[in-house]
Design a protein around this motif. Structure first.
Motif, PDB file in Angstrom:
ATOM      1  N   ILE B 164     -36.737   5.752 -89.932  1.00  0.00           N
ATOM      2  CA  ILE B 164     -36.985   4.592 -89.057  1.00  0.00           C
ATOM      3  C   ILE B 164     -36.205   3.372 -89.573  1.00  0.00           C
ATOM      4  CG2 ILE B 164     -38.767   2.938 -88.328  1.00  0.00           C
ATOM      5  CD1 ILE B 164     -40.715   5.352 -88.333  1.00  0.00           C
ATOM      6  N   LEU B 167     -32.576   3.731 -88.751  1.00  0.00           N
ATOM      7  CA  LEU B 167     -32.329   3.460 -87.330  1.00  0.00           C
ATOM      8  C   LEU B 167     -32.385   1.955 -87.053  1.00  0.00           C
ATOM      9  CD1 LEU B 167     -31.877   4.934 -84.612  1.00  0.00           C
ATOM     10  CD2 LEU B 167     -34.333   4.808 -84.224  1.00  0.00           C
ATOM     11  N   ALA B 168     -33.383   1.297 -87.675  1.00  0.00           N
ATOM     12  CA  ALA B 168     -33.501  -0.158 -87.501  1.00  0.00           C
ATOM     13  C   ALA B 168     -32.281  -0.860 -88.098  1.00  0.00           C
ATOM     14  CB  ALA B 168     -34.777  -0.657 -88.164  1.00  0.00           C
ATOM     15  N   ILE B 170     -29.261   0.423 -88.383  1.00  0.00           N
ATOM     16  CA  ILE B 170     -28.120   0.639 -87.483  1.00  0.00           C
ATOM     17  C   ILE B 170     -28.214  -0.330 -86.290  1.00  0.00           C
ATOM     18  CG2 ILE B 170     -27.058   2.301 -85.878  1.00  0.00           C
ATOM     19  CD1 ILE B 170     -27.842   4.494 -87.962  1.00  0.00           C
ATOM     20  N   GLY B 171     -29.448  -0.469 -85.763  1.00  0.00           N
ATOM     21  CA  GLY B 171     -29.670  -1.394 -84.644  1.00  0.00           C
ATOM     22  C   GLY B 171     -29.280  -2.817 -85.002  1.00  0.00           C
ATOM     23  N   ALA B 172     -29.752  -3.259 -86.173  1.00  0.00           N
ATOM     24  CA  ALA B 172     -29.432  -4.627 -86.618  1.00  0.00           C
ATOM     25  C   ALA B 172     -27.946  -4.798 -86.817  1.00  0.00           C
ATOM     26  CB  ALA B 172     -30.183  -4.917 -87.918  1.00  0.00           C
ATOM     27  N   LEU B 174     -25.567  -3.156 -85.257  1.00  0.00           N
ATOM     28  CA  LEU B 174     -24.907  -3.203 -83.938  1.00  0.00           C
ATOM     29  C   LEU B 174     -25.040  -4.588 -83.321  1.00  0.00           C
ATOM     30  CD1 LEU B 174     -25.850   0.258 -82.393  1.00  0.00           C
ATOM     31  CD2 LEU B 174     -23.608  -0.472 -83.135  1.00  0.00           C
ATOM     32  N   ILE B 175     -26.243  -5.177 -83.436  1.00  0.00           N
ATOM     33  CA  ILE B 175     -26.443  -6.540 -82.904  1.00  0.00           C
ATOM     34  C   ILE B 175     -25.516  -7.507 -83.644  1.00  0.00           C
ATOM     35  CG2 ILE B 175     -28.088  -8.457 -82.684  1.00  0.00           C
ATOM     36  CD1 ILE B 175     -30.299  -6.374 -82.348  1.00  0.00           C
ATOM     37  N   LEU B 177     -22.767  -6.811 -85.155  1.00  0.00           N
ATOM     38  CA  LEU B 177     -21.379  -6.531 -84.754  1.00  0.00           C
ATOM     39  C   LEU B 177     -21.038  -7.229 -83.439  1.00  0.00           C
ATOM     40  CD1 LEU B 177     -20.526  -2.798 -85.410  1.00  0.00           C
ATOM     41  CD2 LEU B 177     -19.127  -4.763 -85.966  1.00  0.00           C
ATOM     42  N   GLY B 178     -21.962  -7.084 -82.468  1.00  0.00           N
ATOM     43  CA  GLY B 178     -21.740  -7.704 -81.151  1.00  0.00           C
ATOM     44  C   GLY B 178     -21.608  -9.213 -81.262  1.00  0.00           C
ATOM     45  N   ILE B 179     -22.553  -9.831 -82.011  1.00  0.00           N
ATOM     46  CA  ILE B 179     -22.526 -11.303 -82.151  1.00  0.00           C
ATOM     47  C   ILE B 179     -21.278 -11.727 -82.937  1.00  0.00           C
ATOM     48  CG2 ILE B 179     -23.746 -13.294 -83.129  1.00  0.00           C
ATOM     49  CD1 ILE B 179     -26.373 -11.764 -82.487  1.00  0.00           C
ATOM     50  N   TYR B 181     -18.466 -10.214 -83.104  1.00  0.00           N
ATOM     51  CA  TYR B 181     -17.280 -10.043 -82.248  1.00  0.00           C
ATOM     52  C   TYR B 181     -17.093 -11.274 -81.357  1.00  0.00           C
ATOM     53  CZ  TYR B 181     -13.934  -7.747 -79.182  1.00  0.00           C
ATOM     54  OH  TYR B 181     -12.810  -7.434 -78.480  1.00  0.00           O
ATOM     55  N   ILE B 182     -18.204 -11.708 -80.724  1.00  0.00           N
ATOM     56  CA  ILE B 182     -18.113 -12.881 -79.842  1.00  0.00           C
ATOM     57  C   ILE B 182     -17.734 -14.130 -80.653  1.00  0.00           C
ATOM     58  CG2 ILE B 182     -19.424 -14.422 -78.294  1.00  0.00           C
ATOM     59  CD1 ILE B 182     -21.106 -11.972 -77.502  1.00  0.00           C
ATOM     60  N   LYS B 185     -14.152 -14.026 -81.981  1.00  0.00           N
ATOM     61  CA  LYS B 185     -13.190 -14.193 -80.879  1.00  0.00           C
ATOM     62  C   LYS B 185     -13.131 -15.651 -80.448  1.00  0.00           C
ATOM     63  CE  LYS B 185     -11.022 -10.546 -79.358  1.00  0.00           C
ATOM     64  NZ  LYS B 185      -9.599 -10.532 -79.017  1.00  0.00           N
ATOM     65  N   ARG B 186     -14.314 -16.248 -80.329  1.00  0.00           N
ATOM     66  CA  ARG B 186     -14.369 -17.645 -79.873  1.00  0.00           C
ATOM     67  C   ARG B 186     -13.777 -18.591 -80.911  1.00  0.00           C
ATOM     68  NH1 ARG B 186     -16.879 -18.750 -75.188  1.00  0.00           N
ATOM     69  NH2 ARG B 186     -16.887 -20.947 -75.679  1.00  0.00           N
TER      70      ARG B 186
END
Lengths: 66, 467
Positions: B164, B167-168, B170-172, B174-175, B177-179, B181-182, B185-186
């Motif tokens: 668990i 998985l948590a 990996i989830g964190a 990914l979040i 990574l997404g933030i 990336y933005i 880029k900005r």
């Protein structure tokens, strides 16, 4: 930023939230209801710092204007 | 790999992992230690209670009771007699009834100490935490009771918990990574825009401008690039204009010199007066050329910072009085009144006497040159820590649109009458440079038909300035 880049980043974030929600609802009886409940709570926790930062930013902007 | 998005992204990602991996390890450790200590406390408490409440071990009733207790508490119990032989077993497959316990453990129990170990049952492939306590009767060792708690459930739960946690994590990640990336880029997009803009500027497109969105370091950088572009454009335009002006200014006297010298050489003069007139023109143009070259050399030295000032205390009242002797004659010739007004206070500044004289002569001669009737008033006064000189004439004045360019090289207000008035067109530019070299300022105000006022301001001399 291009639209594709935004989509890519959003998908990453959504997958991340999904993983967190899944891990949060893993120990209980697996059901969509519990998954959605945890998902909502995670979204609220994510919003919490964003609301604080947003408020600070708006207050600062308002003060600068003044 | 060289992209700033990658570098920034990797840095943030590594930072997150550096924080998350030890955090995950510590969380796992906290949970396993918590579980283990709970089991330990329970087993220790049970074994202590059994050992304290038991007065006899060898009876069958007692052994049967322990077996029932084991069933009720979901633990395994082994009873050992005073010789260390197992006499009761609630169901632990790896320990046989009648076998002897470990010698070290036996000795410890004999001495009244308790024993504990993690036991691996090879037959059932289960792990147990076991605590053995000695049973004493009237201070005499009569045997021991071992309580075994299975650790398998704990390890299964921990394994599930680790999954668990992973998985948590990996989830964190990914979040993050997404933030990241933005954000990266900005952050990098204005830098990339600046890179494109500077490349355009370097290729000669000085009209390139960046839009400044923020008031942070990136905004300041964009603003600085815009200023740089404007400055380079001004320098380029000035250089072009300077070359155009200089070739024109040099060409005119040379054409005169060539023309009149040729006329004289060919003997195309009808009288001595005509010849003298031509020689006068040649002399005037040669002087003009000489002044022009001298002024150019001066301005070039100033711009390169090669002019060295011999700074000393100068009383401007005395200096202006001395300077006025020469222009006074010219003013009288034109019928102009030249007045100098100064109060008695000390008007000392720190400056190079010759250069200050040059500034004053230039401005006063300019005033005389462009004034046809009336007066020229020079006033000297002090305002706080500054000594100010005002040179006011009643000349034709300068149109408003010409005032900002007045100190530009070769700029002339009346271009068509420049030869009539004389001068190299560099005088005011030299004056401005010299004033600034002295740490002063020069300003001009004028009204067409009323006259012009030049105001000079120099820092007042104080003893401590040169101490």
């Amino acid at each position: 930023m291009k639209r594709m880049e935004y989509i890519f980043a959003t998908v990453l974030i959504l997958f991340g939230i999904g993983c967190l929600a899944m891990s949060g609802s893993m120990m209980v009886e697996p059901s969509l209801y519990s998954f959605l409940g945890v998902l909502t709570q995670i979204c609220l926790w994510l919003l919490f710092p964003l609301i604080i930062i947003g408020t600070v930013y708006l207050v600062k902007k308002w003060r600068n204007k003044k | 790999m060289n992209s700033i998005v990658t570098k920034l992204g990797l840095t943030i990602l590594i930072t997150i992992m550096v924080v998350m991996l030890p955090l995950g390890f510590v969380t796992n450790k906290i949970f396993s230690n918590f579980y283990y200590s709970q089991i330990y406390k329970e087993v220790d408490s049970l074994s202590s209670k059994y050992a304290k409440t038991t007065t006899e071990l060898e009876s069958k009733t007692m052994i049967a009771m322990f077996e029932r207790l084991a069933g009720l508490t979901n633990k395994e119990i082994i009873v050992v007699n005073r010789d260390g032989i197992v006499i009761g077993n609630s169901g632990l497959e790896a320990v046989e009834t009648g076998s002897r316990i470990n010698e070290i453990q036996y000795k410890l129990l004999l001495n009244g100490a308790s024993v504990e170990e993690e036991f691996n049952d090879r037959i059932s492939n289960k792990r147990y935490l076991t605590i053995g306590k000695p049973v004493q009767k009237s201070g005499e060792f009569i045997g021991a009771i071992f309580v075994y708690a299975s650790l398998s459930d704990m390890y299964t739960s921990l394994e599930q918990f680790q999954d668990i946690l992973l998985l948590a994590g990996i989830g964190a990640l990914l979040i993050a990574l997404g933030i990241t990336y933005i954000v990266s880029k900005r952050l990098s997009s204005p830098l990339l825009e600046m890179e494109r803009a500077t490349r355009k500027i370097s290729s000669g497109d000085f009209e390139t401008r960046l839009s400044v969105h923020s008031k942070d370091e990136i905004g300041f950088l964009a603003s600085a690039i815009n200023d740089l572009s404007k400055e380079i454009k001004t320098v380029r335009d000035n250089r072009r204009e300077f070359f155009a002006n200089i070739s024109h200014e040099l060409k005119t006297p040379i054409t005169y010199l060539e023309g009149y010298a040729s006329v004289l050489k060919k003997g195309l003069v009808s009288s001595t007066e005509e010849r003298d007139q031509y020689l006068d023109i040649i002399e005037t143009e040669a002087k003009r050329l000489s002044i022009l070259i001298h002024d150019l050399s001066e301005i070039s030295k100033m711009e390169e910072g090669k002019i060295e000032l011999e700074l000393q205390e100068i009383d401007l009242t005395d200096l202006i009085k001395h300077v006025l002797v020469k222009p006074m004659i010219k003013a009288k010739e034109k019928g102009l009144i030249l007045r100098f007004l100064s109060n008695d206070d000390s008007q000392a500044i720190l400056g190079d006497g010759l250069r200050i004289e040059q500034i004053m002569i230039n401005l006063i001669e300019n005033a005389i040159r462009y004034t046809e009737k009336g007066s020229i008033d020079i006033s000297l006064f002090t305002v706080q820590d500054f000594v100010k000189v005002k040179i006011k004439d009643s000349g034709s004045g300068i149109p408003k649109e010409d005032i900002p360019h007045l100190f530009d090289r070769f700029y002339r207000v009346e271009k068509s009458r420049s030869r009539q008035y004389g001068g190299s067109g560099l005088g005011l530019s030299i004056v401005k440079n010299l004033v600034e070299l002295h740490g002063g300022t020069i300003s001009v105000s004028s009204k067409v038909g009323e006259g012009t006022v030049f105001e000079l301001s120099f820092p007042r001399y104080k003893d401590e300035v040169i101490k």
